[in-house]
Scaffold this motif. Structure first.
Motif, short mmCIF file in Angstrom:
data_model
loop_
_atom_site.label_atom_id
_atom_site.label_comp_id
_atom_site.label_asym_id
_atom_site.label_seq_id
_atom_site.Cartn_x
_atom_site.Cartn_y
_atom_site.Cartn_z
N LYS A 35 77.63 18.35 -1.21
CA LYS A 35 78.47 19.12 -0.29
C LYS A 35 79.92 19.06 -0.73
CE LYS A 35 75.73 18.62 3.84
NZ LYS A 35 74.97 17.51 4.31
N ARG A 36 80.62 20.13 -0.43
CA ARG A 36 82.04 20.23 -0.76
C ARG A 36 82.79 20.59 0.51
NH1 ARG A 36 84.37 23.46 -5.61
NH2 ARG A 36 82.23 23.16 -6.21
N VAL A 37 83.83 19.84 0.82
CA VAL A 37 84.77 20.20 1.88
C VAL A 37 86.11 20.35 1.19
CG1 VAL A 37 85.89 19.48 4.02
CG2 VAL A 37 83.47 18.96 3.66
N ASP A 38 86.56 21.57 1.05
CA ASP A 38 87.77 21.86 0.29
C ASP A 38 88.94 21.95 1.26
OD1 ASP A 38 89.75 22.72 -1.43
OD2 ASP A 38 88.43 24.11 -2.48
N LEU A 39 89.79 20.94 1.23
CA LEU A 39 90.96 20.90 2.11
C LEU A 39 92.21 21.42 1.42
CD1 LEU A 39 90.50 17.35 3.69
CD2 LEU A 39 89.74 19.55 4.61
N SER A 40 92.12 21.69 0.12
CA SER A 40 93.32 22.06 -0.63
C SER A 40 93.91 23.37 -0.12
CB SER A 40 93.03 22.15 -2.13
OG SER A 40 92.06 23.13 -2.40
N LEU A 41 95.21 23.34 0.13
CA LEU A 41 95.94 24.52 0.59
C LEU A 41 96.75 25.13 -0.53
CD1 LEU A 41 97.24 23.03 3.95
CD2 LEU A 41 95.31 24.59 3.63
N ARG A 42 97.38 24.26 -1.30
CA ARG A 42 98.16 24.63 -2.48
C ARG A 42 98.32 23.35 -3.29
NH1 ARG A 42 103.00 25.11 1.51
NH2 ARG A 42 101.97 27.05 1.91
N ILE A 43 98.84 23.45 -4.49
CA ILE A 43 98.99 22.27 -5.34
C ILE A 43 99.75 21.18 -4.58
CG2 ILE A 43 100.04 21.36 -7.46
CD1 ILE A 43 97.61 23.08 -7.99
N GLY A 44 99.13 20.02 -4.47
CA GLY A 44 99.75 18.87 -3.82
C GLY A 44 99.51 18.75 -2.33
N GLU A 45 98.90 19.74 -1.70
CA GLU A 45 98.70 19.69 -0.25
C GLU A 45 97.26 19.96 0.12
OE1 GLU A 45 101.32 22.19 1.98
OE2 GLU A 45 103.03 21.64 0.74
N PRO A 46 96.67 19.10 0.97
CA PRO A 46 97.21 17.80 1.39
C PRO A 46 97.15 16.82 0.23
CG PRO A 46 94.97 18.02 2.19
CD PRO A 46 95.31 19.30 1.50
N SER A 47 97.95 15.80 0.33
CA SER A 47 98.00 14.82 -0.75
C SER A 47 96.75 13.94 -0.72
CB SER A 47 99.25 13.95 -0.64
OG SER A 47 99.09 12.98 0.39
N PHE A 48 96.45 13.38 -1.85
CA PHE A 48 95.32 12.45 -1.98
C PHE A 48 95.47 11.30 -0.99
CE2 PHE A 48 93.52 8.63 -3.87
CZ PHE A 48 92.22 9.03 -4.10
N LEU A 49 96.66 10.69 -0.94
CA LEU A 49 96.86 9.54 -0.06
C LEU A 49 96.77 9.90 1.42
CD1 LEU A 49 99.61 7.51 -1.96
CD2 LEU A 49 97.15 7.04 -1.79
N GLU A 50 97.25 11.10 1.79
CA GLU A 50 97.11 11.54 3.18
C GLU A 50 95.64 11.58 3.58
OE1 GLU A 50 100.07 14.85 4.77
OE2 GLU A 50 99.36 15.30 2.73
N VAL A 51 94.83 12.21 2.73
CA VAL A 51 93.41 12.36 3.03
C VAL A 51 92.74 10.99 3.04
CG1 VAL A 51 91.23 13.37 2.27
CG2 VAL A 51 93.34 14.73 2.18
N LEU A 52 93.03 10.15 2.05
CA LEU A 52 92.45 8.81 1.99
C LEU A 52 92.78 8.01 3.24
CD1 LEU A 52 90.92 6.61 0.42
CD2 LEU A 52 93.10 6.02 -0.67
N ASP A 53 94.02 8.03 3.68
CA ASP A 53 94.43 7.28 4.87
C ASP A 53 93.65 7.73 6.10
OD1 ASP A 53 96.25 5.73 3.50
OD2 ASP A 53 98.00 6.92 4.11
N VAL A 54 93.50 9.03 6.27
CA VAL A 54 92.80 9.55 7.45
C VAL A 54 91.31 9.23 7.38
CG1 VAL A 54 92.19 11.63 8.74
CG2 VAL A 54 94.51 11.34 7.89
N VAL A 55 90.71 9.41 6.22
CA VAL A 55 89.28 9.12 6.08
C VAL A 55 89.02 7.64 6.32
CG1 VAL A 55 87.35 9.03 4.45
CG2 VAL A 55 88.74 11.10 4.61
#
Length: 115
Positions: A35-55
């Motif tokens: 499965k793929r959940v694509d959160l990318s909006l544009r280059i750099g957003e959301p950031s890797f660390l933002e997503v990691l922190d929330v997950v």
């Protein structure tokens, strides 16, 4: 995120012990069948660390795996070659794609239990 993102909430709810969740940069090849959940909006957003922190706030993580391409020293983190890392992605329940555009900004989270 998972509380407001229905696809992730369902995946996390169904995840068993040692189930794998990958948080990936926008360039990681995702194998067919994962499965793929694509959160990318544009280059750099959301950031890797933002997503990691929330997950990590929504998921008990027992172990973490990164590719040795990062060449940093970590404790309680498994490392493998980048090629092995890409093979391990095929075992994931989901890949959450971020907008991060830095090579090797990928992690496999192995689900733990709350007790």
């Amino acid at each position: 995120m998972s509380s407001s993102h229905s696809h992730l909430a369902k995946i996390f709810a169904d995840l068993g012990h040692t189930g794998r969740v990958v948080i990936a940069d926008c360039g990681l090849p995702i194998p067919d069948g994962v499965k793929r959940v694509d959160l990318s909006l544009r280059i750099g957003e959301p950031s890797f660390l933002e997503v990691l922190d929330v997950v990590e706030s929504d998921l008990v993580v027992e172990r973490t795996t990164i590719a040795d391409s990062l060449k940093e020293q970590y404790t309680s983190i498994d490392m493998c070659s980048h090629e092995d890392f890409k093979r391990e992605v095929a075992k994931a329940k989901v890949v959450i794609r971020t907008g991060k555009a830095t090579p090797y900004a990928n992690v496999i989270l192995h689900a733990g239990v709350i007790f």
